[in-house]
Motif scaffolding. Structure first.
Motif, short mmCIF file in Angstrom:
data_model
loop_
_atom_site.label_atom_id
_atom_site.label_comp_id
_atom_site.label_asym_id
_atom_site.label_seq_id
_atom_site.Cartn_x
_atom_site.Cartn_y
_atom_site.Cartn_z
N ALA A 159 -17.43 6.38 -17.95
CA ALA A 159 -18.72 5.93 -18.25
C ALA A 159 -19.45 5.74 -19.59
CB ALA A 159 -19.69 6.84 -17.06
N GLN A 160 -19.10 6.76 -20.40
CA GLN A 160 -19.70 6.87 -21.85
C GLN A 160 -19.13 5.64 -22.38
OE1 GLN A 160 -22.33 8.70 -22.77
NE2 GLN A 160 -22.15 7.08 -24.37
N ALA A 161 -18.05 5.29 -22.12
CA ALA A 161 -17.47 4.05 -23.01
C ALA A 161 -17.88 2.88 -22.41
CB ALA A 161 -15.85 4.25 -22.62
N ARG A 162 -18.29 2.76 -21.25
CA ARG A 162 -19.01 1.76 -20.71
C ARG A 162 -20.27 1.59 -21.27
NH1 ARG A 162 -16.84 3.56 -15.71
NH2 ARG A 162 -19.09 3.97 -15.13
N ARG A 163 -21.16 2.78 -21.44
CA ARG A 163 -22.32 2.78 -21.98
C ARG A 163 -22.29 2.48 -23.50
NH1 ARG A 163 -23.46 6.65 -17.77
NH2 ARG A 163 -22.32 8.45 -18.94
N ASP A 164 -21.22 2.88 -24.14
CA ASP A 164 -21.30 2.37 -25.75
C ASP A 164 -21.19 1.08 -25.74
OD1 ASP A 164 -21.39 5.12 -26.20
OD2 ASP A 164 -19.50 4.95 -27.41
N PHE A 165 -20.30 0.36 -24.73
CA PHE A 165 -20.13 -1.02 -24.71
C PHE A 165 -21.59 -1.74 -24.51
CE2 PHE A 165 -19.34 -5.45 -23.10
CZ PHE A 165 -18.28 -5.90 -23.74
N LEU A 166 -22.35 -1.31 -23.54
CA LEU A 166 -23.69 -1.70 -23.45
C LEU A 166 -24.44 -1.65 -24.52
CD1 LEU A 166 -25.66 -1.39 -20.03
CD2 LEU A 166 -26.74 -0.63 -22.24
N LEU A 167 -24.44 -0.60 -25.19
CA LEU A 167 -25.41 -0.21 -26.35
C LEU A 167 -24.85 -1.24 -27.42
CD1 LEU A 167 -25.38 3.68 -26.33
CD2 LEU A 167 -27.19 2.09 -26.10
N ALA A 168 -23.72 -1.62 -27.60
CA ALA A 168 -23.26 -2.50 -28.61
C ALA A 168 -23.61 -3.79 -28.25
CB ALA A 168 -21.52 -2.57 -28.66
N VAL A 169 -23.77 -4.30 -27.08
CA VAL A 169 -24.18 -5.63 -26.77
C VAL A 169 -25.87 -5.52 -26.96
CG1 VAL A 169 -24.78 -6.93 -24.73
CG2 VAL A 169 -22.76 -5.89 -24.74
N GLU A 170 -26.55 -4.42 -26.51
CA GLU A 170 -27.82 -4.57 -26.93
C GLU A 170 -28.13 -4.71 -28.49
OE1 GLU A 170 -31.82 -3.93 -26.51
OE2 GLU A 170 -30.52 -4.40 -24.85
N ASP A 171 -27.27 -4.13 -29.15
CA ASP A 171 -27.70 -4.31 -30.66
C ASP A 171 -27.32 -5.78 -31.04
OD1 ASP A 171 -28.06 -3.43 -33.48
OD2 ASP A 171 -25.76 -3.48 -33.74
N SER A 172 -26.00 -6.07 -30.56
CA SER A 172 -25.70 -7.67 -31.03
C SER A 172 -26.87 -8.65 -30.58
CB SER A 172 -24.71 -7.92 -30.17
OG SER A 172 -23.54 -7.06 -30.41
N LEU A 173 -27.33 -8.51 -29.49
CA LEU A 173 -28.40 -9.56 -28.91
C LEU A 173 -29.71 -9.30 -29.14
CD1 LEU A 173 -26.13 -10.51 -25.50
CD2 LEU A 173 -26.11 -11.60 -27.87
N GLU A 174 -30.15 -8.30 -29.63
CA GLU A 174 -31.54 -7.94 -30.03
C GLU A 174 -32.26 -9.39 -30.46
OE1 GLU A 174 -35.10 -6.11 -29.64
OE2 GLU A 174 -33.14 -5.08 -29.11
N GLY A 175 -33.36 -9.97 -29.76
CA GLY A 175 -34.05 -11.08 -30.50
C GLY A 175 -33.28 -12.31 -30.25
N PHE A 176 -32.08 -12.26 -29.44
CA PHE A 176 -31.21 -13.42 -29.50
C PHE A 176 -31.50 -14.44 -28.35
CE2 PHE A 176 -27.62 -16.02 -28.20
CZ PHE A 176 -27.14 -16.48 -29.44
N ALA A 177 -31.58 -15.67 -28.77
CA ALA A 177 -32.02 -16.91 -27.66
C ALA A 177 -31.30 -17.86 -28.09
CB ALA A 177 -33.49 -17.17 -27.51
N TYR A 178 -30.69 -18.76 -27.04
CA TYR A 178 -29.96 -19.87 -27.50
C TYR A 178 -30.06 -20.82 -26.27
CZ TYR A 178 -25.81 -22.86 -28.71
OH TYR A 178 -25.09 -23.88 -28.97
N SER A 179 -30.72 -22.11 -26.73
CA SER A 179 -30.74 -23.32 -25.65
C SER A 179 -31.51 -22.48 -24.62
CB SER A 179 -29.42 -23.51 -24.96
OG SER A 179 -29.48 -24.69 -24.21
N ASP A 180 -31.17 -22.94 -23.09
CA ASP A 180 -32.25 -22.23 -22.18
C ASP A 180 -31.93 -20.82 -22.06
OD1 ASP A 180 -33.58 -24.43 -21.87
OD2 ASP A 180 -32.68 -25.01 -19.84
N LEU A 181 -30.81 -20.01 -22.51
CA LEU A 181 -30.59 -18.84 -22.48
C LEU A 181 -31.64 -17.96 -22.78
CD1 LEU A 181 -26.77 -18.50 -23.25
CD2 LEU A 181 -27.75 -19.15 -20.91
N LYS A 182 -32.02 -16.82 -22.14
CA LYS A 182 -33.00 -15.94 -22.55
C LYS A 182 -32.40 -14.53 -22.43
CE LYS A 182 -37.52 -18.23 -22.17
NZ LYS A 182 -38.69 -18.10 -21.64
N ARG A 183 -32.51 -13.59 -23.16
CA ARG A 183 -31.84 -12.09 -23.16
C ARG A 183 -32.45 -11.67 -21.74
NH1 ARG A 183 -28.69 -8.61 -22.66
NH2 ARG A 183 -28.73 -6.78 -24.04
N GLU A 184 -31.59 -10.99 -21.10
CA GLU A 184 -31.68 -10.22 -19.80
C GLU A 184 -31.12 -8.98 -19.75
OE1 GLU A 184 -33.47 -8.87 -17.05
OE2 GLU A 184 -33.65 -10.96 -16.81
#
Length: 489
Positions: free
Chosen positions: A284-309
């Motif tokens: 579970a901690q490996a999965r959470r590390d992946f989640l945190l890396a996604v969060e860092d990657s997509l902070e403030g990111f938007a593209y076309s009609d996509l919004k961060r969720e």
């Protein structure tokens, strides 16, 4: 001269008569609603689809047009549900539901729908495997008394059952549907003709209980991503659910050519899920590390009609978590030095900025991403670490959505089903709507905390249409292709 005038007059009358006959034919013949549809996703024989496994939204949409169950969901009803084969229902005890059947219900060929057939179908749903069915698994018996279907359950069963009975999975099938085809159906339409890969023609069921002002004939016009750009240009079309994401392929061209575009509420959610065959992702901690890396990657990111969720239930819907940010905490460093194979959906091949943002964020976590493109169903032997998927559903009740995602043998999260089974039971046994909502949120929070899936973006659905159709009955909160909700202008 008189003979010539006589012949001229006869010719004129004949021509006028032909014009009147042709005009009458044009005015009285049934209009055909032409709908863009990826026929290649259907079976290439007269069975057309598998109602036990509506894997794709297109399977689900088509089944909704061919079959109806005891109830159906309705955005026009205060309760959110309307009569189907049942005209009303009651819940006299925690383990019993009674459905009062609509008198005179008939198949599309005019033969009566026998109450006993409805009861037998419901009992089969309890035994068989379906993507969304969960409440009916506790069905002990379905019996007939006069014109009522009485459902008795082995455990207390709340009104989540009504939602489940309104799903396409629970709709009544004719005995021929599973083996021979769909020329006889219970729903708004039946199949008139099917040429695999070329055309599928539906005919309105005159015995159906829906309002009568929906199109009499529907032709599903095939498309691929290579041919869809011709719609509303060189190929006449009346209705098209625009394939998501909006930025893909020919979509900008389609949207510029279509006389009408209906934009829905954001309900399409994109997420990553892990490959449970790799021991690393059972941590579970490996999965959470992946989640945190996604969060860092997509902070403030938007593209076309996509919004961060950051959740798996859209804002404003049942089961949404209020004000809770799951993606908090410090990474453990488990991703450092890892080279991860990431399968994106093929439709994201046009989304270079998304890949760049993810690559950059994971680089800061000490990991390298190798991007590939694959469909949602991970092929046998695939060695990817994570797979991107997309998901939408009838979000008026989250239980059907969770059952779909955790469905044994099919769902993206099926590996974790044993870990959430007790939460499913808690939701199903809740004695009030408030307690049921508490259970839905508890399940959602558990999924996000354990990082079974990692949310990415949310996007609204789009329907493009010709100027011939009235889309005012389309529910913008689910944007399903219900042809019986379309009217002619």
């Amino acid at each position: 001269m008189n003979a010539q005038k006589h012949r001229t007059a006869l010719f004129a009358f004949a021509a006028l008569g032909a014009i009147l006959v042709y005009s009458w034919f044009i005015m009285t013949r049934p209009k055909t609603l032409r709908v863009g549809f990826p026929l290649y996703v259907l079976r290439q024989d007269q069975r057309i689809l598998d109602p036990n496994n509506t894997e794709l939204v297109y399977h689900y949409y088509l089944l909704e047009n061919l079959a109806v169950g005891l109830v159906r969901d309705s955005s026009q009803s205060p309760s959110g549900y309307a009569p189907g084969l049942a005209q009303s229902w009651e819940h006299p005890s925690p383990t019993r539901w009674i459905f009062h059947l609509r008198p005179g219900a008939a198949w599309s060929d005019g033969n009566p729908i026998e109450p006993g057939m409805i009861a037998a179908h419901l009992e089969s749903l309890a035994r068989d495997k379906h993507r969304h069915i969960v409440y009916l698994k506790n069905l002990r018996s379905a019996t007939i008394q006069a014109n009522d279907v009485i459902l008795d359950f082995s455990a207390p069963t709340n009104d989540g059952l009504i939602h489940e009975l309104g799903l396409a999975d629970a709709a009544l099938l004719h005995p021929d549907n599973l083996t021979k085809g769909w020329s006889v159906t219970s729903g708004p339409y039946s199949v008139e003709a099917y040429e695999p890969g070329k055309r599928l023609v539906l005919r309105k069921n005159e015995h159906h209980s829906e309002p009568t002002d929906y199109p009499e004939q529907v032709e599903l016009v095939p498309f691929t991503l290579d041919t869809i750009g011709d719609f509303f240009d060189t190929v006449d079309i009346d209705l098209l659910k625009v394939p998501i994401p909006t930025f893909r392929g020919a979509n900008p061209k389609i949207l510029s050519k279509a006389p009408q575009v209906l934009k829905g509420y954001p309900t399409w959610i994109y997420y990553f899920h892990f490959n449970p065959a790799k021991p690393f992702w059972r941590d579970a901690q490996a999965r959470r590390d992946f989640l945190l890396a996604v969060e860092d990657s997509l902070e403030g990111f938007a593209y076309s009609d996509l919004k961060r969720e950051r959740q798996l239930i859209p804002e404003g819907y049942s089961g949404r978590l209020n004000g809770r940010d799951i993606a908090k905490g410090n990474p453990s460093g488990r991703l450092k030095g890892k080279r991860l194979k990431v399968n994106l959906l093929p439709s994201f091949s046009d989304g270079a900025p998304i890949r760049e943002a993810l690559a950059s964020g994971f680089s800061r976590a000490g990991a390298t991403l190798d991007f590939h493109f694959a469909s949602e169903r991970r092929p046998s032997g695939d060695d990817s670490d994570v797979q991107m998927s997309q998901f939408t559903g009838n979000q008026s009740d989250a239980m059907g959505s969770w059952q779909f995602m955790f469905s044994p043998g099919h769902g993206d999260l099926t590996h974790y089903r044993p870990e959430v089974e007790h939460l499913f039971g808690k939701i199903m046994a809740a004695d009030s709507k408030a307690n049921r909502e508490v259970g839905l949120r508890e399940l959602h929070e558990h999924i996000l905390t354990e990082a079974y899936a990692v949310p990415l973006f949310i996007e609204p659905g789009l329907i493009a249409a010709s100027k011939r159709v009235d889309l005012s009955r389309i529910n913008t909160f689910d944007m399903r292709l219900r042809f019986y909700e379309v009217q002619w202008k």
